[in-house]
Design a protein around this motif. Structure first.
Motif: not given
Length: 494
Positions: A169, A171, A207, A247
């Motif tokens: 994602d 992240g 997010y 996410r």
């Protein structure tokens, strides 16, 4: 940690993304403070390491941290971040300078009690050393505040291993154990220095942010991002930090006695993972019957495809998405991994080793009770697991050290070997007295740091059996396995 079988409150944005080359000396402003003689003392620098048996340069001497306040502004996909960490600490000696552990950050500024401090970056044993020279020397017992502003990129090179885990994602999640919290922010990175925490993490639209402890509030910013504010009121070692920006979706619940549960699962996979995380309430009930009340104010699971294992981050265990597949018979044996990490909240997180050579005190109980949970559900037989561990442990003792004196982390000696020590103790003293030893340990030593000798004395005190001094020392520190009580046919592999 579970291994694979193969082995104050404000949001602050800082500019810049360049990363200083790992290990390159970088000098800050000079320290204008008075000399040691002018201060009437002879202050000295704090040590750049604590002499840990496995990580001698980890941590720093001369002070103790009481509280960390971390502001972290992360940009997904680009992996750029800016941060500010405020350490509230107390000097344990007269200090002319002191160190923080750090790795891979550009340091923008350092202040001590609001005054610009001198600082320098140099290579360290596992990362880098940030040496801070306050404008005035610190006296023993002085409370002081250090503020470090830094920036960098999560994927930039580090001097040592990294604690960053990146998902599909764009992240990240933090897997700092054992010595990689310093890849996120400068800190005193050793389990003997536990502190309380507050976190302020920004996450752009789409997010969510996660951290140890309770969510206090969220504040919306003009650019559409949100700052998530968390507080962990119970002390925590740096290696258990669990920050993340992903996410994900928060799923909520409660234990059977009303403990708040919050979990983070991949967005769009809520239906898949809701039944998994809902099992946590039963796991808590099962373990509370053995250890007493859960030691913190919240718990949960973070399931993320950026992590490949399972890790006991305090109040928010981190799991790979790969764990949660039923076995060939359709049984959810992955629950033993969930139990393993939950055991750590008592054994390792609340009651924490004084140094890394005591790690069996974390992993032994986690392996033992996870196996016992599986046995009660008919998935495995604890006796078979321990017999196999016994057969192989002599070779492992010779190669990696005995359970109580490992030569490195991550070996079978501290996992199955540590569980074997507890299994032998249980056979020696009986189920009832063993249950009392294990229940009273996290009650007596809650929020403290401990050693193997503490455990030996505790077992003797609870049982009144002084012969356990020699019995447990043989199991923990001996070069070979002692005979297993009640199992005369058990033999070590030759």
């Amino acid at each position: 940690m579970n291994r694979r079988p193969t082995s104050r409150r404000s949001a602050l944005r800082l500019g810049g993304t360049a990363l200083a080359a790992a290990g390159a000396p970088v000098l800050g402003v000079p320290a204008p403070g008075p000399s040691a003689e002018a201060a009437g003392r002879r202050p000295a620098p704090g040590s750049p390491g604590l002499g840990d048996p496995l990580f001698p340069t980890l941590g720093n001497g001369g002070y103790q941290v009481a509280h960390y306040d971390l502001t972290f502004d992360f940009t997904p996909v680009t992996y750029d971040y800016t941060g500010r960490v405020v350490l509230h600490a107390r000097a344990q000696q007269d200090l002319s300078a002191f160190n923080l552990d750090t790795d891979g950050h550009t340091i923008d500024s350092v202040t001590v009690d609001g005054r610009a401090a001198g600082w320098a970056l140099s290579p360290g044993g596992s990362g880098q050393e940030l040496t801070v020279t306050p404008a005035r020397p610190l006296r023993r017992s002085d409370a002081f505040t250090v503020t470090v502003r830094h920036h960098g990129n999560g994927k930039a090179p580090r001097s040592g291993l990294t604690g960053w885990r990146f998902g599909s994602d764009g992240g990240f999640a933090c897997a700092a154990q054992a010595s990689r919290a310093d890849t996120f922010f400068p800190c005193n990175d050793h389990p003997s220095d536990k502190a309380t925490w507050t976190f302020h993490l920004s996450a752009p639209e789409g997010y969510v942010a996660a951290a140890n402890g309770e969510l206090l509030r969220r504040t919306r910013r003009a650019d559409g991002s949100t700052v998530w504010h968390f507080a962990l009121r119970e002390r925590m070692a740096t290696e258990l930090v669990g920050i993340a920006v992903v996410r994900g979706t928060y799923l909520y619940g409660s234990s059977h006695r009303g403990l708040p549960l919050r979990h983070i699962v991949p967005r769009g996979q809520e239906d898949r993972y809701r039944p998994v995380v809902d099992r946590t309430a039963d796991h808590l009930a099962w373990l509370e019957a053995k250890f007493g009340r859960y030691p913190f104010s919240v718990y949960g699971c973070h399931i993320y495809d950026g992590h490949s294992d399972a890790l006991e981050n305090q109040t928010l265990s981190l799991f790979s998405t790969d764990w949660f597949t039923p076995d060939a018979a359709g049984r959810p044996r992955y629950e033993t991994t969930m139990v393993h990490e939950l055991v750590h909240q008592w054994y390792g997180d609340s009651v924490t080793p004084a140094d890394w050579q005591q790690a069996w005190l974390n992993e032994g109980p986690a392996v033992h009770y996870a196996a016992l949970y599986g046995e009660e559900r008919g998935w495995s037989v604890l006796d078979d697991k321990m017999r196999a561990a016994y057969a192989g442990l002599d070779k492992i003792r010779a190669q990696d050290g005995p359970p109580g004196r490992p030569r490195e982390l991550g070996g079978t000696n501290i996992y199955d070997g540590g569980a074997l020590v507890l299994y032998a103790l249980r056979l020696r003293i009986g189920d009832k007295r063993f249950a009392r030893v294990m229940r009273l340990w996290p009650e007596r030593f809650k929020d403290r740091n401990v050693t193997s000798e503490d455990f030996i004395r505790h077992a003797v005190r609870v049982t009144g059996d002084r012969s356990l001094h020699g019995f447990l020392r043989d199991w923990l520190f001996g070069a070979v396995n002692p005979p297993m009580p009640g199992r005369p046919d058990w033999r070590a592999d030759t």
